[in-house]
Design a protein around this motif. Sequence first.
Motif, PDB file in Angstrom:
ATOM      1  N   PHE A   1      44.311  48.751  29.375  1.00  0.00           N
ATOM      2  CA  PHE A   1      43.302  47.697  29.430  1.00  0.00           C
ATOM      3  C   PHE A   1      41.921  48.335  29.525  1.00  0.00           C
ATOM      4  CE2 PHE A   1      47.134  45.747  31.107  1.00  0.00           C
ATOM      5  CZ  PHE A   1      47.154  44.525  30.444  1.00  0.00           C
ATOM      6  N   ASP A   2      40.925  47.644  29.028  1.00  0.00           N
ATOM      7  CA  ASP A   2      39.542  48.092  29.125  1.00  0.00           C
ATOM      8  C   ASP A   2      39.135  48.166  30.594  1.00  0.00           C
ATOM      9  OD1 ASP A   2      36.590  47.230  29.484  1.00  0.00           O
ATOM     10  OD2 ASP A   2      36.674  47.929  27.410  1.00  0.00           O
ATOM     11  N   GLY A   3      38.388  49.195  30.969  1.00  0.00           N
ATOM     12  CA  GLY A   3      37.969  49.388  32.352  1.00  0.00           C
ATOM     13  C   GLY A   3      37.236  48.194  32.942  1.00  0.00           C
ATOM     14  N   ALA A   4      36.423  47.507  32.137  1.00  0.00           N
ATOM     15  CA  ALA A   4      35.697  46.337  32.640  1.00  0.00           C
ATOM     16  C   ALA A   4      36.667  45.224  33.021  1.00  0.00           C
ATOM     17  CB  ALA A   4      34.703  45.841  31.588  1.00  0.00           C
ATOM     18  N   GLU A   5      37.717  45.082  32.245  1.00  0.00           N
ATOM     19  CA  GLU A   5      38.726  44.058  32.561  1.00  0.00           C
ATOM     20  C   GLU A   5      39.460  44.399  33.851  1.00  0.00           C
ATOM     21  OE1 GLU A   5      40.892  44.292  28.936  1.00  0.00           O
ATOM     22  OE2 GLU A   5      39.575  42.899  27.896  1.00  0.00           O
ATOM     23  N   LEU A   6      39.717  45.679  34.074  1.00  0.00           N
ATOM     24  CA  LEU A   6      40.383  46.095  35.301  1.00  0.00           C
ATOM     25  C   LEU A   6      39.531  45.770  36.522  1.00  0.00           C
ATOM     26  CD1 LEU A   6      41.871  49.592  34.361  1.00  0.00           C
ATOM     27  CD2 LEU A   6      43.118  47.474  34.722  1.00  0.00           C
ATOM     28  N   GLY A   7      38.227  45.901  36.391  1.00  0.00           N
ATOM     29  CA  GLY A   7      37.327  45.684  37.509  1.00  0.00           C
ATOM     30  C   GLY A   7      37.347  44.271  38.054  1.00  0.00           C
ATOM     31  N   ARG A   8      37.695  43.293  37.242  1.00  0.00           N
ATOM     32  CA  ARG A   8      37.709  41.899  37.687  1.00  0.00           C
ATOM     33  C   ARG A   8      39.083  41.453  38.172  1.00  0.00           C
ATOM     34  NH1 ARG A   8      34.574  40.794  32.488  1.00  0.00           N
ATOM     35  NH2 ARG A   8      36.668  40.834  31.676  1.00  0.00           N
ATOM     36  N   SER A   9      40.057  42.328  38.103  1.00  0.00           N
ATOM     37  CA  SER A   9      41.429  41.943  38.417  1.00  0.00           C
ATOM     38  C   SER A   9      41.926  42.659  39.664  1.00  0.00           C
ATOM     39  CB  SER A   9      42.329  42.277  37.230  1.00  0.00           C
ATOM     40  OG  SER A   9      41.852  41.606  36.079  1.00  0.00           O
ATOM     41  N   LYS A  10      43.093  42.204  40.145  1.00  0.00           N
ATOM     42  CA  LYS A  10      43.649  42.779  41.365  1.00  0.00           C
ATOM     43  C   LYS A  10      45.012  43.448  41.163  1.00  0.00           C
ATOM     44  CE  LYS A  10      41.535  39.425  44.532  1.00  0.00           C
ATOM     45  NZ  LYS A  10      40.279  39.975  44.647  1.00  0.00           N
ATOM     46  N   ARG A  11      45.730  43.032  40.121  1.00  0.00           N
ATOM     47  CA  ARG A  11      47.090  43.559  39.969  1.00  0.00           C
ATOM     48  C   ARG A  11      47.578  43.404  38.535  1.00  0.00           C
ATOM     49  NH1 ARG A  11      50.093  38.664  43.234  1.00  0.00           N
ATOM     50  NH2 ARG A  11      49.696  37.081  41.663  1.00  0.00           N
ATOM     51  N   LEU A  12      48.696  44.088  38.278  1.00  0.00           N
ATOM     52  CA  LEU A  12      49.422  43.931  37.028  1.00  0.00           C
ATOM     53  C   LEU A  12      50.739  43.235  37.338  1.00  0.00           C
ATOM     54  CD1 LEU A  12      49.111  47.496  35.441  1.00  0.00           C
ATOM     55  CD2 LEU A  12      47.741  45.471  34.908  1.00  0.00           C
TER      56      LEU A  12
ATOM     57  N   ILE B   1      45.943  39.044  29.489  1.00  0.00           N
ATOM     58  CA  ILE B   1      45.002  38.943  30.597  1.00  0.00           C
ATOM     59  C   ILE B   1      45.048  37.499  31.058  1.00  0.00           C
ATOM     60  CG2 ILE B   1      42.596  39.146  31.333  1.00  0.00           C
ATOM     61  CD1 ILE B   1      42.256  41.244  29.080  1.00  0.00           C
ATOM     62  N   ALA B   2      45.334  37.303  32.337  1.00  0.00           N
ATOM     63  CA  ALA B   2      45.433  35.947  32.876  1.00  0.00           C
ATOM     64  C   ALA B   2      44.162  35.174  32.550  1.00  0.00           C
ATOM     65  CB  ALA B   2      45.655  35.997  34.384  1.00  0.00           C
ATOM     66  N   ASP B   3      44.327  33.926  32.143  1.00  0.00           N
ATOM     67  CA  ASP B   3      43.216  33.016  31.830  1.00  0.00           C
ATOM     68  C   ASP B   3      42.410  33.430  30.598  1.00  0.00           C
ATOM     69  OD1 ASP B   3      43.918  31.501  34.086  1.00  0.00           O
ATOM     70  OD2 ASP B   3      42.657  32.754  35.374  1.00  0.00           O
TER      71      ASP B   3
ATOM     72  N   SER C   1      60.652  40.985  37.234  1.00  0.00           N
ATOM     73  CA  SER C   1      59.211  41.231  37.207  1.00  0.00           C
ATOM     74  C   SER C   1      58.785  41.869  38.520  1.00  0.00           C
ATOM     75  CB  SER C   1      58.425  39.948  36.952  1.00  0.00           C
ATOM     76  OG  SER C   1      58.548  39.063  38.027  1.00  0.00           O
ATOM     77  N   ALA C   2      57.695  42.596  38.457  1.00  0.00           N
ATOM     78  CA  ALA C   2      57.138  43.247  39.641  1.00  0.00           C
ATOM     79  C   ALA C   2      55.626  43.173  39.567  1.00  0.00           C
ATOM     80  CB  ALA C   2      57.592  44.703  39.710  1.00  0.00           C
ATOM     81  N   LEU C   3      55.005  43.179  40.733  1.00  0.00           N
ATOM     82  CA  LEU C   3      53.548  43.196  40.824  1.00  0.00           C
ATOM     83  C   LEU C   3      53.111  44.589  41.250  1.00  0.00           C
ATOM     84  CD1 LEU C   3      53.017  39.789  42.644  1.00  0.00           C
ATOM     85  CD2 LEU C   3      52.779  40.273  40.195  1.00  0.00           C
ATOM     86  N   ILE C   4      52.161  45.143  40.512  1.00  0.00           N
ATOM     87  CA  ILE C   4      51.633  46.469  40.808  1.00  0.00           C
ATOM     88  C   ILE C   4      50.155  46.318  41.124  1.00  0.00           C
ATOM     89  CG2 ILE C   4      51.128  48.756  39.870  1.00  0.00           C
ATOM     90  CD1 ILE C   4      53.643  48.486  38.149  1.00  0.00           C
ATOM     91  N   PRO C   5      49.747  46.651  42.351  1.00  0.00           N
ATOM     92  CA  PRO C   5      48.331  46.547  42.677  1.00  0.00           C
ATOM     93  C   PRO C   5      47.525  47.570  41.869  1.00  0.00           C
ATOM     94  CG  PRO C   5      49.547  47.508  44.501  1.00  0.00           C
ATOM     95  CD  PRO C   5      50.549  47.134  43.461  1.00  0.00           C
ATOM     96  N   LEU C   6      46.332  47.185  41.465  1.00  0.00           N
ATOM     97  CA  LEU C   6      45.504  48.098  40.677  1.00  0.00           C
ATOM     98  C   LEU C   6      45.162  49.360  41.455  1.00  0.00           C
ATOM     99  CD1 LEU C   6      43.117  45.827  38.604  1.00  0.00           C
ATOM    100  CD2 LEU C   6      45.318  46.810  37.977  1.00  0.00           C
ATOM    101  N   SER C   7      45.200  49.299  42.765  1.00  0.00           N
ATOM    102  CA  SER C   7      44.944  50.508  43.560  1.00  0.00           C
ATOM    103  C   SER C   7      45.959  51.608  43.238  1.00  0.00           C
ATOM    104  CB  SER C   7      44.951  50.188  45.046  1.00  0.00           C
ATOM    105  OG  SER C   7      46.200  49.642  45.435  1.00  0.00           O
ATOM    106  N   ASP C   8      47.187  51.241  42.859  1.00  0.00           N
ATOM    107  CA  ASP C   8      48.185  52.243  42.456  1.00  0.00           C
ATOM    108  C   ASP C   8      47.728  53.013  41.225  1.00  0.00           C
ATOM    109  OD1 ASP C   8      49.850  51.351  44.478  1.00  0.00           O
ATOM    110  OD2 ASP C   8      51.550  50.923  43.155  1.00  0.00           O
TER     111      ASP C   8
END
Length: 148
Positions: free
Chosen positions: A65-76, A20-22, A85-92
């Motif tokens: 990942f825990d759902g709470a952690e997903l809520g504060r993030s934007k992508r994988l 998890i970043a940071d 490497s690739a970026l996957i938006p959490l909306s996917d």
Amino acid sequence: MAASPSASPPLERNVLSLAIADRPEAARRLSLADLQRLPPQTYAAMLPAEERISRWQGVPLNQLFDGAELGRSKRLRVDALNDYSALIPLSDLDTYQPILAYRRDDHYIGISERGPLFIIYPLVKHPELRTQVYFNRTVWQVSRITLE
């Protein structure tokens, strides 16, 4: 590229790093056995350079990942063994529920078959995903996933 019915890989060997970043203290490593303990999902998908549909089994990315952690993030950010490497938006994750596949056609995926882990979207169920954008997100030889 067909999966070979070779011997099963060592299930307890770590194959995936989650971060998890940071939050370096939240980093963890998972083995194939750890991934198989999570509820599996199976999709039919044809890879861009192939002419056959395969059956892929793995873990929905939103279960890593825990759902709470997903809520504060934007992508994988998904990193592969070959430095791709690739970026996957959490909306996917909500819209298409891609999986981290560890089996193809009932066989583990060897490194020579671009395994042991592969991001798979439900390309047969959702033909609109057959575009370069989603092909780029279909990462093979996944080694690390970071929640950003």
